[in-house]
Enzyme design. Structure first.
Site, short mmCIF file in Angstrom:
data_model
loop_
_atom_site.label_atom_id
_atom_site.label_comp_id
_atom_site.label_asym_id
_atom_site.label_seq_id
_atom_site.Cartn_x
_atom_site.Cartn_y
_atom_site.Cartn_z
N TRP A 1 56.22 46.76 44.65
CA TRP A 1 55.14 45.98 44.03
C TRP A 1 54.77 46.52 42.65
O TRP A 1 54.68 47.72 42.44
CB TRP A 1 53.89 46.01 44.90
CG TRP A 1 54.06 45.34 46.23
CD1 TRP A 1 54.13 45.95 47.44
CD2 TRP A 1 54.19 43.94 46.48
NE1 TRP A 1 54.31 45.02 48.45
CE2 TRP A 1 54.34 43.78 47.88
CE3 TRP A 1 54.21 42.81 45.67
CZ2 TRP A 1 54.49 42.53 48.49
CZ3 TRP A 1 54.35 41.56 46.27
CH2 TRP A 1 54.50 41.44 47.66
N THR B 1 33.55 28.18 46.72
CA THR B 1 34.51 29.01 46.00
C THR B 1 35.28 28.10 45.04
O THR B 1 35.31 26.88 45.24
CB THR B 1 35.52 29.65 46.97
OG1 THR B 1 36.20 28.59 47.64
CG2 THR B 1 34.85 30.53 48.00
N GLU C 1 32.14 35.08 48.52
CA GLU C 1 31.92 35.29 49.95
C GLU C 1 31.06 36.53 50.22
O GLU C 1 30.69 36.80 51.35
CB GLU C 1 33.26 35.46 50.67
CG GLU C 1 34.07 34.17 50.78
CD GLU C 1 34.99 33.92 49.57
OE1 GLU C 1 34.72 34.49 48.49
OE2 GLU C 1 35.96 33.17 49.72
N LYS D 1 56.73 41.28 42.80
CA LYS D 1 57.62 42.05 43.68
C LYS D 1 58.97 42.23 43.02
O LYS D 1 59.76 41.29 42.92
CB LYS D 1 57.76 41.37 45.03
CG LYS D 1 58.32 42.32 46.07
CD LYS D 1 58.04 41.84 47.47
CE LYS D 1 58.22 42.97 48.46
NZ LYS D 1 58.01 42.57 49.83
P1 ADP Z 1 36.72 32.57 42.30
O1 ADP Z 1 37.78 33.32 41.55
O2 ADP Z 1 37.23 31.60 43.29
O3 ADP Z 1 35.60 32.08 41.45
P2 ADP Z 1 35.10 34.71 43.05
O4 ADP Z 1 34.22 34.41 41.90
O5 ADP Z 1 34.51 34.93 44.36
O6 ADP Z 1 36.09 33.58 43.27
O7 ADP Z 1 36.08 35.85 42.64
C1 ADP Z 1 36.38 36.92 43.49
C2 ADP Z 1 37.63 37.62 43.07
O8 ADP Z 1 37.58 37.97 41.69
C3 ADP Z 1 37.87 38.91 43.78
O9 ADP Z 1 38.42 38.71 45.05
C4 ADP Z 1 38.79 39.64 42.83
O10 ADP Z 1 40.13 39.23 42.98
C5 ADP Z 1 38.31 39.18 41.48
N1 ADP Z 1 37.43 40.20 40.90
C6 ADP Z 1 36.09 40.23 40.87
N2 ADP Z 1 35.65 41.30 40.21
C7 ADP Z 1 36.74 42.01 39.82
C8 ADP Z 1 36.95 43.23 39.09
N3 ADP Z 1 35.96 43.94 38.62
N4 ADP Z 1 38.22 43.61 38.91
C9 ADP Z 1 39.27 42.89 39.36
N5 ADP Z 1 39.13 41.74 40.03
C10 ADP Z 1 37.88 41.30 40.26
#
Ligand code: ADP
Length: 542
Positions: free
Chosen positions: A444, A186, A331, A439
């Site tokens: 929120w 990640t 994940e 907040k």
């Molecule tokens: P990183 O940001 O560490 O690279 P990931 O690539 O796994 O991790 O990103 C996952 C996160 O990205 C999700 O938990 C969510 O917050 C955000 N995300 C992914 N797709 C979307 C979407 N279509 N709209 C909003 N947030 C998104």
């Protein structure tokens, strides 16, 4: 009583064998680091993957060993996807946009034995080569003619020489489908990165799911250009699904700017693509500025961060390209939801449809999700209640690589860290990442809604909403905006643009214009950096 069907393990090598046998003539096109365009077929891919599997065995790679890659989307990377995992080793894709210290940390943590890299990343490899502890061989993904003349990298091998030196005869081993196949860390916006270790079974099941018509809709009639990188979450699984369905593949290599992508889309008659909003912003800007249109592109998957309705509108109404808004995470292999319509929505008006498509969509079969309150109680699926999103399913992690960080699950569910609503039709909408919520006076405010409005203003290129300290309300929204080149826009104009679009108390207290917004290694706005930059910012209302 047991069923009497064959027990055949779901192995990644079977995807390649299938593609070779049933789609042997199908083309794979790659723009190469060397500067030219390379073409071959699934038959060639399969033969070269087998040669590479022999080469890896010669290098001493054994079942379960990790092989790292630092590479763009291209055919040699694809060969490693199949050669490494197919022979029972673990493909460890590394994000080259990370800091060298982080790359060293990740390689050591994964105990990579071999590191294969595109020439672009030679300086990075030179910076880490003598620091990494377990890597025995470095492989430059090029031919002899392009090998670097002098290099500070010890034990440097040439990819094409390895392929040429080995036979194409190789029997893919059969083993337990739960065997690890690939590893992706990640981004680790907080703390050290953690590894998601996928299995053959999870990868094959995920491929079935993403190829479905209501997911990414991939078929043998498609020419797919994954802009999403093969170095992060396996390009959302497209390199596997493409083999499963026999789709034509077009790889962009390092050229991800709007002009290069557009030319490749047109020249290679691409029908489907996938990427994060920031990439599409560059493409749309190029297409708009030059009065262009898309000849063959019909669908694009947009995810990784929220796809603003203004972007969906531009693609669909101006260019006749259907947007598939998707959500997932490292994940989750990564796909969780895709926003496609149901039969009852077909008669929907354009505006209503756009509002629906702002949602991240419905779960694909295999992903179960629910939202819970602070005490872990499940909240109603009414499209109004919002709470933390929890998921479970066969391609969602049960624990991080090496058990890092302990047991991440809560009663068998994986907490995503996202805050969302789910409506009665099953459409999920992310309001925010829990850590990005604002907040204000105990209530929120979701930053994504505010950003979506800002980005709909014609003068705005990018917008991030963060919490700024407020003596009375605790936190209030501060909008950080990057204007389009040459565009004129005042703070007052932009704030007026929010009127009537949102509850008044949600309106940002202030707007700051910046030259650029920091992007992370996966192309997402780094709000933690912005929060740091503006931690002492004094709002005019404070
Ligand atoms: P990183 O940001 O560490 O690279 P990931 O690539 O796994 O991790 O990103 C996952 C996160 O990205 C999700 O938990 C969510 O917050 C955000 N995300 C992914 N797709 C979307 C979407 N279509 N709209 C909003 N947030 C998104």
């Amino acid at each position: 009583m047991l069923g009497s069907m064959m027990q055949q393990p779901l192995l990644i090598s079977t995807l390649l064998t299938h593609a070779e046998r049933h789609h042997g003539e199908q083309e794979i096109v790659s723009r190469r680091v060397e500067g030219d365009v390379h073409r071959y077929t699934y038959r060639d891919l399969a033969a070269r993957a087998r040669k590479m599997a022999n080469a890896l065995a010669m290098l001493g790679i054994e079942h379960g060993d990790r092989v790292g890659t630092l590479a763009w989307n291209g055919y040699r990377h694809m060969e490693l996807y199949y050669a490494v995992s197919g022979s029972g080793a673990v493909l460890h894709t590394i994000n080259p946009r990370l800091h060298p210290d982080q790359v060293v940390w990740i390689c050591d943590h994964a105990e990579d034995q071999v590191l294969c890299f595109d020439l672009t990343f030679l300086p990075l490899v030179e910076a880490i080569a003598t620091r990494v502890k377990t890597i025995k061989h470095f492989v430059a993904m090029t031919d002899r003619a392009h090998m670097p003349a002098s290099s500070k990298v010890p034990n440097l091998l040439c990819f094409e020489e390895l392929i040429e030196a080995h036979r194409a005869e190789f029997d893919w081993p059969i083993f337990d489908e739960n065997t690890a196949s690939s590893l992706c860390y990640t981004s680790g916006t907080t703390g050290n990165p953690k590894g998601a270790l996928y299995s053959h079974r999870s990868t094959v099941l995920h491929s079935y799911a993403i190829a479905l018509p209501d997911a990414m809709n991939c078929s043998a009639r498609d020419s797919i250009l994954p802009v999403v990188p093969m170095f992060h979450v396996n390009a959302w699984g497209l390199p596997y699904a493409a083999c499963m369905v026999g789709a034509r593949l077009v790889f962009p290599g390092p050229w991800l700017d709007g002009k290069s992508l557009y030319e490749l889309f047109e020249h290679e008659r691409v029908t489907v693509s996938a990427g994060v909003p920031t990439v599409w912003q560059g493409l749309l800007a190029h297409v708009e500025a030059n009065g262009l249109a898309f000849g063959t592109m019909r669908r694009t998957v947009i995810g990784g961060s929220a796809c603003p309705p203004a972007m969906t509108r531009a693609f669909q109404e101006r260019y006749d390209v259907q947007v598939l808004h998707a959500w997932g995470m490292t994940e989750m292999s990564p796909l969780g939801t895709v926003c496609t319509l149901k039969h009852k929505h077909l008669a929907m008006g354009a505006e209503e449809r756009l509002a629906l498509q702002a949602k991240q969509g419905r779960a694909v079969y295999g992903v179960d999700m629910k939202i819970v309150d602070a005490e872990g109680r499940e909240l109603p699926r009414d499209g109004k209640a919002s709470g933390e999103l929890l998921v479970r399913g066969p391609w969602i992690i049960a624990s991080y690589f090496n058990g890092e960080g302990g047991d991440p699950l809560v009663d068998g569910w994986f907490p995503t860290g996202d805050v969302a609503t789910i409506d009665a039709d099953g459409y999920m909408q992310i309001t925010d990442r829990a850590k990005d919520l604002i907040k204000s006076g105990g209530e929120w405010i979701g930053s994504i809604d505010l950003e979506n409005i800002a980005i709909a203003h014609p003068a705005v290129a990018m917008a991030a909403c963060i919490a700024a300290k407020h003596p009375k309300w605790d936190e209030r929204p501060l909008l950080v905006v990057m204007k389009k080149p040459g565009a004129e826009l005042s703070k007052e104009e932009l704030l007026k643009f929010f009127e009537g679009k949102i509850a008044r108390w949600w309106t940002p207290d202030d707007v700051v214009f910046v030259d650029s917004i920091p992007l992370g290694a996966t192309g997402k706005m780094q709000k933690n950096k912005l929060r740091e930059m503006f931690k002492d910012y004094r709002l005019p209302t404070a």
